[in-house]
Design a protein around this motif. Structure first.
Motif, PDB file in Angstrom:
ATOM      1  N   GLN A  45      -8.215   0.773  -1.058  1.00  0.00           N
ATOM      2  CA  GLN A  45      -8.353  -0.480  -0.302  1.00  0.00           C
ATOM      3  C   GLN A  45      -9.580  -0.404   0.601  1.00  0.00           C
ATOM      4  N   GLU A  73      -5.718  -3.787  -3.456  1.00  0.00           N
ATOM      5  CA  GLU A  73      -6.395  -4.926  -2.828  1.00  0.00           C
ATOM      6  C   GLU A  73      -7.872  -4.997  -3.196  1.00  0.00           C
ATOM      7  N   SER A  82       0.834  -1.213   0.000  1.00  0.00           N
ATOM      8  CA  SER A  82       0.000   0.000   0.000  1.00  0.00           C
ATOM      9  C   SER A  82       0.860   1.252   0.000  1.00  0.00           C
TER      10      SER A  82
HETATM   11 MG    MG Z   1      -2.233  -2.769   2.166  1.00  0.00          MG
END
Ligand code: MG
Ligand code: ADP
Length: 591
Positions: free
Chosen positions: A425, A515, A383
């Protein structure tokens, strides 16, 4: 009958009222309600929609009132010049106060507006030129040609024309390109600046615009008030009224145009009743109604946090849905690179959080038409890498090139403009906007209508184009059937798909997904995989950040594996699957 027809009928009725033999008392009451509504409409936009609280609206009304009072009584100029001057001074003051406070977080704006309201009150009360606490007397009536708005019954027309036009303007604004960004900003409703900035919008600018519009509406109210009373003094513009305006907005239903009128009417009518009855009950003469308002405010916040408007709206006909014309001309599209051309080049990027090196000299490249996976166990730095590439986080070191252009060190807004779009995400949709509106938000950079154009209704052609584009993108991901549902009512799987449609609506050269499969049920994962396969077939370039290795294997051309912030390996899905190092990393992390 649609709600817009009912609103139009109510508007005609209101404007015809002074010509009917209604008692003067009604006219007086309605004059006040119209004046209050104008101010509260600004708060609907600023506080209800934008989540920015201001106690200072009464002071902006004071600026409008005193500007015209000074110009007309001391300088002998026309009330219309007084209006222009009041709006000009309000604009400058709102820009200065907004610019100083709106970049700071949360509580600075309410505090600044309280200070501003108090400061103005005492300043005006101590200035000889403005008549100190006695104020200025003998304002002329507003005239238009030979017609003079000298009586309450006549100025009623001006007041309600202003209030109804303001309501129309705010309604249009909320349903427009700038309005969608404003509705996405409210931190009290799970919004914020990250998503709008990633769509290319300057969130600071829109906060400032909301603050200025609200201040100008209050200023117009002050101008009308001054010429209705034919005198001004500081007391209606102090902090007590600043709080009362906020109370009207909260009571009526913060964030709805109808709520502004409901709140203003209810408070005005209740105040009169309470001022008549409470002294009889408690004896003496005090501002007892303030105590009652305080109690009511607490009760409303506790039991009906959306205010009274939703209770009223339940009895009204449903809002008409604007049709989407899919034959509208298409929005401009960018020229995308040829398949195989260099698209993204990430060189030795690094991110340190204090002593922790979350991303440790990662390099990889994406060519046009590639689907690249970035995988690794939890905490590997995926991330963070994603945020470095998309401009949400500044880099500690390294270089990012998009289509040959250096983009490291630039904000997410500029990177979006350069052709990169992303999903989140943790899904960032505006829950009380429809699916279609959420996707239309993604068209931000391909459209240009501003706030004034939206309020005047000059953005309709472009809006049609944006809505058609949004529907086209929803069809692309298989959700066209849910276009008119509220985004908040969808399950997580479809919400993720809506985020992809929103990203696609910006016509990106590269799409980054963070994700996308996290938290999805099996069926939802399959639907997502289908959509991604189709996008791949269409030649879209994708960077897929994912924890779920199986999900990535079937979709990607190449995979970059990270572990503890470092580059572990890069290869085809088959090579990655066969690598003992990757297996060890995942097993080690799962233990
Ligand atoms: Mg992540
Ligand atoms: P992943 O997405 O692969 O699970 P992240 O990029 O979220 O991993 O996190 C990588 C590492 O950086 C983790 O150890 C995490 O705790 C740390 N980290 C991430 N964001 C921050 C932050 N804002 N401040 C401090 N540490 C952070």
């Amino acid at each position: 009958m649609k709600r817009s027809h009912l609103a139009a009928a109510a508007a005609v009725l209101l404007l015809a009222l002074p010509f009917a033999p209604v008692p003067d008392f009604w006219i007086t009451q309605l004059n006040y309600i119209g004046l209050f509504s104008l101010v509260v409409l600004g708060l609907v936009l600023l506080t209800g929609v934008g989540g920015l609280t201001s106690f200072g609206q009464a002071a902006f009304a004071g600026v409008g009132a005193y500007a015209t009072a000074y110009l007309t009584t001391v300088l002998g100029l026309s009330p219309w010049l007084g209006l222009v001057a009041g709006l000009g001074i309000t604009l400058v003051l709102a820009l200065v106060i907004g610019a100083l406070t709106l970049r700071m977080s949360g509580h600075y704006l309410p505090l600044a507006t309280i200070c501003w309201c108090l400061a103005l009150y005492y300043l005006v009360g101590n200035l000889d030129a403005l008549g100190k606490y006695d104020g200025l007397l003998g304002l002329p009536a507003v005239t238009l040609g030979d017609f003079s708005f000298q009586s309450e019954r006549r100025i009623y027309l001006l007041i309600w024309l202003a209030a109804l036009l303001a309501a129309l303007g705010v309604t249009r604004l909320l349903d427009s390109r700038p309005g969608r960004i404003m509705r996405a900003l409210n931190t009290n409703r799970g919004g914020g600046s990250t998503m709008p900035e990633a769509m290319g919008a300057s969130t600071f600018r829109y906060k400032l615009v909301m603050f200025v519009v609200a201040a100008l509406l209050a200023s117009v109210s002050g101008w009308l008030y001054a010429h209705m009373q034919r005198s001004v003094n500081p007391s209606p513009f102090g902090i007590k009224f600043g709080i009362e305006y906020l109370f009207m907005a909260v009571l009526g239903g913060i964030g709805t145009v109808g709520g502004a009128f409901a709140g203003a009417a209810l408070v005005k009518l209740a105040e009169d009743q309470l001022q008549a009855w409470l002294p009889v009950i408690f004896g003496g003469s005090g501002n007892y109604e303030i105590i009652v308002f305080g109690v009511v405010l607490v009760l409303v916040l506790r039991f009906a946090p959306d205010g009274l408007w939703p209770l009223i709206a339940r009895w009204l006909p449903a809002r008409g849905r604007r049709a989407v014309d899919e034959n509208a001309p298409r929005l401009s599209a960018r020229s995308h690179p040829e398949g195989g051309a260099a698209l993204l080049d990430v060189r030795r990027i690094r991110k340190q959080f204090g002593g922790l090196v979350a991303v440790n000299d990662i390099s990889f490249a994406i060519r046009a038409g590639d689907i690249v996976g970035l995988i690794g166990p939890n905490g590997a730095g995926k991330s963070t890498t994603f945020n470095l590439v998309s401009g949400v986080l500044p880099l500690t070191a390294g270089e990012v090139k998009l289509l040959g252009q250096r983009v490291d060190g630039r904000g997410s807004r500029d990177i979006a403009r350069a052709g990169l779009s992303r999903t989140f995400q943790h899904v960032k949709l505006v829950p009380d906007m429809t699916v279609l509106e959420n996707v239309a938000l993604g068209c931000y950079l391909r459209t240009r209508s501003g706030t004034a154009a939206a309020m005047l209704g000059l953005d309709r052609a472009e809006e049609m184009q944006a809505r058609a584009e949004a529907l086209r993108q929803l069809r692309r991901i298989g959700l066209a059937g849910q276009a008119h549902e509220l985004a908040g009512n969808l399950a997580l799987g479809p919400q993720r798909l809506v985020e992809i449609a929103r990203a696609l609506a910006s016509d990106p050269s590269l799409l980054l997904l963070d994700e996308p499969a996290a938290g999805l049920r099996h069926k939802e994962k399959e639907a997502l995989a289908e959509v991604l396969k189709q996008l791949k077939a269409e030649g879209l370039s994708l960077l897929l950040v994912e924890h779920d290795m199986d999900f990535v294997m079937k979709l990607t051309d190449r995979i970059v594996v990270m572990e503890f912030g470092r580059h572990l390996m890069e290869g085809t899905p088959a090579e990655v699957q066969a690598s003992p190092a990757v297996r060890a990393a995942y097993l080690g992390a799962d233990e």
